[in-house]
Design an enzyme around this catalytic site. Structure first.
Site, PDB file in Angstrom:
ATOM      1  N   ASP A   1      13.923 -36.556 -89.404  1.00  0.00           N
ATOM      2  CA  ASP A   1      14.743 -37.066 -88.288  1.00  0.00           C
ATOM      3  C   ASP A   1      16.181 -37.264 -88.759  1.00  0.00           C
ATOM      4  O   ASP A   1      16.634 -38.382 -88.969  1.00  0.00           O
ATOM      5  CB  ASP A   1      14.124 -38.387 -87.796  1.00  0.00           C
ATOM      6  CG  ASP A   1      14.804 -38.928 -86.551  1.00  0.00           C
ATOM      7  OD1 ASP A   1      15.500 -38.156 -85.865  1.00  0.00           O
ATOM      8  OD2 ASP A   1      14.624 -40.125 -86.267  1.00  0.00           O
TER       9      ASP A   1
ATOM     10  N   GLN B   1      16.642 -51.621 -80.011  1.00  0.00           N
ATOM     11  CA  GLN B   1      16.248 -50.667 -78.974  1.00  0.00           C
ATOM     12  C   GLN B   1      16.475 -51.292 -77.605  1.00  0.00           C
ATOM     13  O   GLN B   1      16.378 -52.515 -77.451  1.00  0.00           O
ATOM     14  CB  GLN B   1      14.765 -50.295 -79.127  1.00  0.00           C
ATOM     15  CG  GLN B   1      14.424 -49.637 -80.445  1.00  0.00           C
ATOM     16  CD  GLN B   1      14.815 -48.155 -80.480  1.00  0.00           C
ATOM     17  OE1 GLN B   1      15.595 -47.683 -79.653  1.00  0.00           O
ATOM     18  NE2 GLN B   1      14.296 -47.432 -81.452  1.00  0.00           N
TER      19      GLN B   1
ATOM     20  N   LYS C   1      18.813 -35.966 -87.066  1.00  0.00           N
ATOM     21  CA  LYS C   1      19.680 -35.969 -85.865  1.00  0.00           C
ATOM     22  C   LYS C   1      20.981 -35.210 -86.144  1.00  0.00           C
ATOM     23  O   LYS C   1      22.090 -35.752 -86.042  1.00  0.00           O
ATOM     24  CB  LYS C   1      19.989 -37.388 -85.412  1.00  0.00           C
ATOM     25  CG  LYS C   1      18.747 -38.168 -84.998  1.00  0.00           C
ATOM     26  CD  LYS C   1      19.098 -39.450 -84.293  1.00  0.00           C
ATOM     27  CE  LYS C   1      17.884 -40.263 -83.998  1.00  0.00           C
ATOM     28  NZ  LYS C   1      17.244 -40.854 -85.210  1.00  0.00           N
ATOM     29  N   LEU C   2      20.847 -33.948 -86.476  1.00  0.00           N
ATOM     30  CA  LEU C   2      22.021 -33.140 -86.833  1.00  0.00           C
ATOM     31  C   LEU C   2      22.965 -33.003 -85.639  1.00  0.00           C
ATOM     32  O   LEU C   2      22.525 -32.808 -84.504  1.00  0.00           O
ATOM     33  CB  LEU C   2      21.564 -31.762 -87.316  1.00  0.00           C
ATOM     34  CG  LEU C   2      20.615 -31.756 -88.518  1.00  0.00           C
ATOM     35  CD1 LEU C   2      20.150 -30.332 -88.837  1.00  0.00           C
ATOM     36  CD2 LEU C   2      21.269 -32.379 -89.745  1.00  0.00           C
TER      37      LEU C   2
ATOM     38  N   ASP D   1      26.798 -31.271 -85.560  1.00  0.00           N
ATOM     39  CA  ASP D   1      27.968 -30.734 -86.257  1.00  0.00           C
ATOM     40  C   ASP D   1      28.274 -29.367 -85.641  1.00  0.00           C
ATOM     41  O   ASP D   1      27.664 -28.992 -84.630  1.00  0.00           O
ATOM     42  CB  ASP D   1      27.651 -30.638 -87.771  1.00  0.00           C
ATOM     43  CG  ASP D   1      28.897 -30.755 -88.650  1.00  0.00           C
ATOM     44  OD1 ASP D   1      29.931 -30.145 -88.297  1.00  0.00           O
ATOM     45  OD2 ASP D   1      28.828 -31.426 -89.697  1.00  0.00           O
TER      46      ASP D   1
ATOM     47  N   ARG E   1       7.144 -50.313 -78.161  1.00  0.00           N
ATOM     48  CA  ARG E   1       6.918 -51.706 -78.544  1.00  0.00           C
ATOM     49  C   ARG E   1       5.637 -52.223 -77.893  1.00  0.00           C
ATOM     50  O   ARG E   1       5.436 -52.014 -76.700  1.00  0.00           O
ATOM     51  CB  ARG E   1       8.087 -52.585 -78.047  1.00  0.00           C
ATOM     52  CG  ARG E   1       9.413 -52.328 -78.771  1.00  0.00           C
ATOM     53  CD  ARG E   1       9.329 -52.800 -80.210  1.00  0.00           C
ATOM     54  NE  ARG E   1      10.546 -52.578 -80.983  1.00  0.00           N
ATOM     55  CZ  ARG E   1      10.838 -51.474 -81.663  1.00  0.00           C
ATOM     56  NH1 ARG E   1      10.011 -50.442 -81.655  1.00  0.00           N
ATOM     57  NH2 ARG E   1      11.961 -51.370 -82.360  1.00  0.00           N
TER      58      ARG E   1
ATOM     59  N   LYS F   1       7.636 -39.871 -90.371  1.00  0.00           N
ATOM     60  CA  LYS F   1       9.012 -39.550 -89.979  1.00  0.00           C
ATOM     61  C   LYS F   1       9.967 -40.026 -91.072  1.00  0.00           C
ATOM     62  O   LYS F   1      10.036 -41.214 -91.383  1.00  0.00           O
ATOM     63  CB  LYS F   1       9.370 -40.211 -88.648  1.00  0.00           C
ATOM     64  CG  LYS F   1      10.731 -39.749 -88.120  1.00  0.00           C
ATOM     65  CD  LYS F   1      11.014 -40.296 -86.741  1.00  0.00           C
ATOM     66  CE  LYS F   1      11.592 -41.681 -86.758  1.00  0.00           C
ATOM     67  NZ  LYS F   1      12.935 -41.783 -87.385  1.00  0.00           N
TER      68      LYS F   1
ATOM     69  N   PRO G   1      28.044 -25.394 -85.024  1.00  0.00           N
ATOM     70  CA  PRO G   1      26.807 -24.595 -85.069  1.00  0.00           C
ATOM     71  C   PRO G   1      26.496 -24.012 -86.443  1.00  0.00           C
ATOM     72  O   PRO G   1      25.343 -24.068 -86.893  1.00  0.00           O
ATOM     73  CB  PRO G   1      27.063 -23.496 -84.027  1.00  0.00           C
ATOM     74  CG  PRO G   1      27.953 -24.162 -83.023  1.00  0.00           C
ATOM     75  CD  PRO G   1      28.864 -25.057 -83.827  1.00  0.00           C
ATOM     76  N   ASN G   2      27.483 -23.498 -87.153  1.00  0.00           N
ATOM     77  CA  ASN G   2      27.201 -22.867 -88.446  1.00  0.00           C
ATOM     78  C   ASN G   2      26.624 -23.868 -89.441  1.00  0.00           C
ATOM     79  O   ASN G   2      25.660 -23.579 -90.159  1.00  0.00           O
ATOM     80  CB  ASN G   2      28.483 -22.238 -89.007  1.00  0.00           C
ATOM     81  CG  ASN G   2      28.226 -21.547 -90.329  1.00  0.00           C
ATOM     82  OD1 ASN G   2      27.385 -20.648 -90.421  1.00  0.00           O
ATOM     83  ND2 ASN G   2      28.917 -21.982 -91.375  1.00  0.00           N
ATOM     84  N   THR G   3      27.202 -25.064 -89.459  1.00  0.00           N
ATOM     85  CA  THR G   3      26.726 -26.102 -90.388  1.00  0.00           C
ATOM     86  C   THR G   3      25.303 -26.518 -90.049  1.00  0.00           C
ATOM     87  O   THR G   3      24.455 -26.686 -90.935  1.00  0.00           O
ATOM     88  CB  THR G   3      27.690 -27.314 -90.324  1.00  0.00           C
ATOM     89  OG1 THR G   3      28.995 -26.848 -90.666  1.00  0.00           O
ATOM     90  CG2 THR G   3      27.288 -28.420 -91.277  1.00  0.00           C
TER      91      THR G   3
ATOM     92  N   ARG H   1       9.330 -50.293 -86.735  1.00  0.00           N
ATOM     93  CA  ARG H   1       9.166 -51.695 -87.133  1.00  0.00           C
ATOM     94  C   ARG H   1       7.901 -52.396 -86.634  1.00  0.00           C
ATOM     95  O   ARG H   1       7.349 -53.214 -87.381  1.00  0.00           O
ATOM     96  CB  ARG H   1      10.439 -52.473 -86.753  1.00  0.00           C
ATOM     97  CG  ARG H   1      11.597 -52.119 -87.672  1.00  0.00           C
ATOM     98  CD  ARG H   1      12.945 -52.493 -87.097  1.00  0.00           C
ATOM     99  NE  ARG H   1      13.308 -51.620 -85.984  1.00  0.00           N
ATOM    100  CZ  ARG H   1      14.480 -51.658 -85.355  1.00  0.00           C
ATOM    101  NH1 ARG H   1      15.395 -52.526 -85.750  1.00  0.00           N
ATOM    102  NH2 ARG H   1      14.728 -50.826 -84.365  1.00  0.00           N
TER     103      ARG H   1
ATOM    104  N   THR I   1      17.505 -44.097 -77.565  1.00  0.00           N
ATOM    105  CA  THR I   1      16.813 -45.183 -76.862  1.00  0.00           C
ATOM    106  C   THR I   1      17.500 -46.534 -77.078  1.00  0.00           C
ATOM    107  O   THR I   1      17.148 -47.522 -76.441  1.00  0.00           O
ATOM    108  CB  THR I   1      15.338 -45.266 -77.319  1.00  0.00           C
ATOM    109  OG1 THR I   1      15.281 -45.078 -78.741  1.00  0.00           O
ATOM    110  CG2 THR I   1      14.507 -44.197 -76.652  1.00  0.00           C
TER     111      THR I   1
HETATM  112  O1  C5P Z   1      11.686 -49.446 -85.658  1.00  0.00           O
HETATM  113  P1  C5P Z   1      11.702 -48.599 -84.431  1.00  0.00           P
HETATM  114  O2  C5P Z   1      10.332 -48.456 -83.786  1.00  0.00           O
HETATM  115  O3  C5P Z   1      12.779 -48.996 -83.452  1.00  0.00           O
HETATM  116  O4  C5P Z   1      12.072 -47.164 -85.006  1.00  0.00           O
HETATM  117  C1  C5P Z   1      12.376 -46.085 -84.177  1.00  0.00           C
HETATM  118  C2  C5P Z   1      12.669 -44.902 -85.046  1.00  0.00           C
HETATM  119  O5  C5P Z   1      12.925 -43.782 -84.215  1.00  0.00           O
HETATM  120  C3  C5P Z   1      13.869 -45.058 -85.957  1.00  0.00           C
HETATM  121  O6  C5P Z   1      13.574 -44.396 -87.163  1.00  0.00           O
HETATM  122  C4  C5P Z   1      14.982 -44.347 -85.223  1.00  0.00           C
HETATM  123  O7  C5P Z   1      15.914 -43.774 -86.111  1.00  0.00           O
HETATM  124  C5  C5P Z   1      14.221 -43.274 -84.474  1.00  0.00           C
HETATM  125  N1  C5P Z   1      14.804 -42.783 -83.225  1.00  0.00           N
HETATM  126  C6  C5P Z   1      15.151 -43.612 -82.174  1.00  0.00           C
HETATM  127  N2  C5P Z   1      15.734 -43.092 -81.053  1.00  0.00           N
HETATM  128  C7  C5P Z   1      15.913 -41.786 -80.931  1.00  0.00           C
HETATM  129  C8  C5P Z   1      15.518 -40.937 -81.967  1.00  0.00           C
HETATM  130  C9  C5P Z   1      14.948 -41.475 -83.105  1.00  0.00           C
HETATM  131  O8  C5P Z   1      14.929 -44.827 -82.259  1.00  0.00           O
HETATM  132  N3  C5P Z   1      16.417 -41.283 -79.826  1.00  0.00           N
END
Ligand code: C5P
Length: 233
Positions: free
Chosen positions: A58, A186, A60-61, A63, A177, A31, A65-67, A207, A115
């Protein structure tokens, strides 16, 4: 089988390639998120693809719709396998992303509510019962109706989403986790086992794997937990 994406949340191309080496054949997706893409751009996607990785872009766009349509078309030309957009951009924006990605092999998945978010993330008065399981299933239904291939939500949201959408969903679940591990920023976290049992299609692990002394071993442990969660009781 639930697949695993590792969040390559590292500062640059060399770090990404080093992590890729450490992980070996383990993860089903690499990712590439905001940190790495901002630093290393399309080159890192090409480099990971050249190593045979499926890339989950990832970005996460969110903006107009056109962009978003044009950005999704760029992602498709780049060869991204998955691309995120925010469902809160609305149905026309999600549909525009799907339209933009058409012609490539990029599947668009829509983030419902992060999350890292809960009812206390906004000031009093602005807070919304996001956590009340109302908005998340509705955003999921809207995004799927607009043509998204799947959604992103917390694993614990999945029973409510599935009940509401009433069809099998491609569900991406970050916030994973190991039991007892720190949640960091999170909030709505689940273990690998819980997420598998709740019906996640793709676990996102950052992480807990990339911050481990031996990322390859941490990933192997997550894969073993995933496989055990599937084993008949
Ligand atoms: O380090 P960690 O396990 O918290 O990483 C979660 C990854 O998932 C990060 O790259 C974060 O940007 C991504 N993410 C998220 N929640 C979302 C979508 C993506 O934590 N809803």
């Amino acid at each position: 089988m639930t697949e695993i994406a590792i969040a390559f949340d590292v500062p640059g191309l060399d770090d990404a390639l080093a992590l890729d080496e450490q992980l070996g054949a383990g993860p089903e997706y690499a990712k590439v998120g905001l940190e790495l893409f901002t630093a290393a751009g399309p080159e890192v996607v090409r480099a990971l693809k050249a190593r045979g990785r499926r890339v989950f872009l990832d970005l996460k766009l969110h903006d107009i719709p056109n962009t978003v349509k044009r950005a999704a078309a760029s992602a498709a030309r780049l060869g991204a396998d998955l691309l995120t957009v925010h469902a809160l951009g609305g149905a026309p924006m999600v549909a525009a992303a799907v339209e933009g990605a058409r012609g490539g092999n990029t599947r668009v998945v829509a983030v419902t509510i992060l999350t890292s978010f809960d009812a206390f993330s906004l000031p009093p008065g602005m807070s919304h019962p996001f956590h009340g399981m109302i908005v998340i299933p509705q955003l999921a239904e809207m995004a799927i109706g607009a043509g998204a291939h799947g959604i992103v939500c917390a694993a614990r949201d999945l029973p409510f989403v599935q009940q509401f959408c009433r069809k099998p969903l491609f569900a991406v679940t970050p916030g994973i986790r190991p039991a007892g591990a720190p949640a960091h920023d999170q909030i709505r976290v689940s273990t690998v086992t819980e997420a598998v049992q709740l019906g996640s299609s793709l676990l996102v692990l950052g992480r807990p794997v990339t911050g481990a002394p031996d990322p390859g071993a941490a990933l192997a442990a997550a894969r073993a937990e995933r496989d055990a969660a599937f084993a008949p009781a």
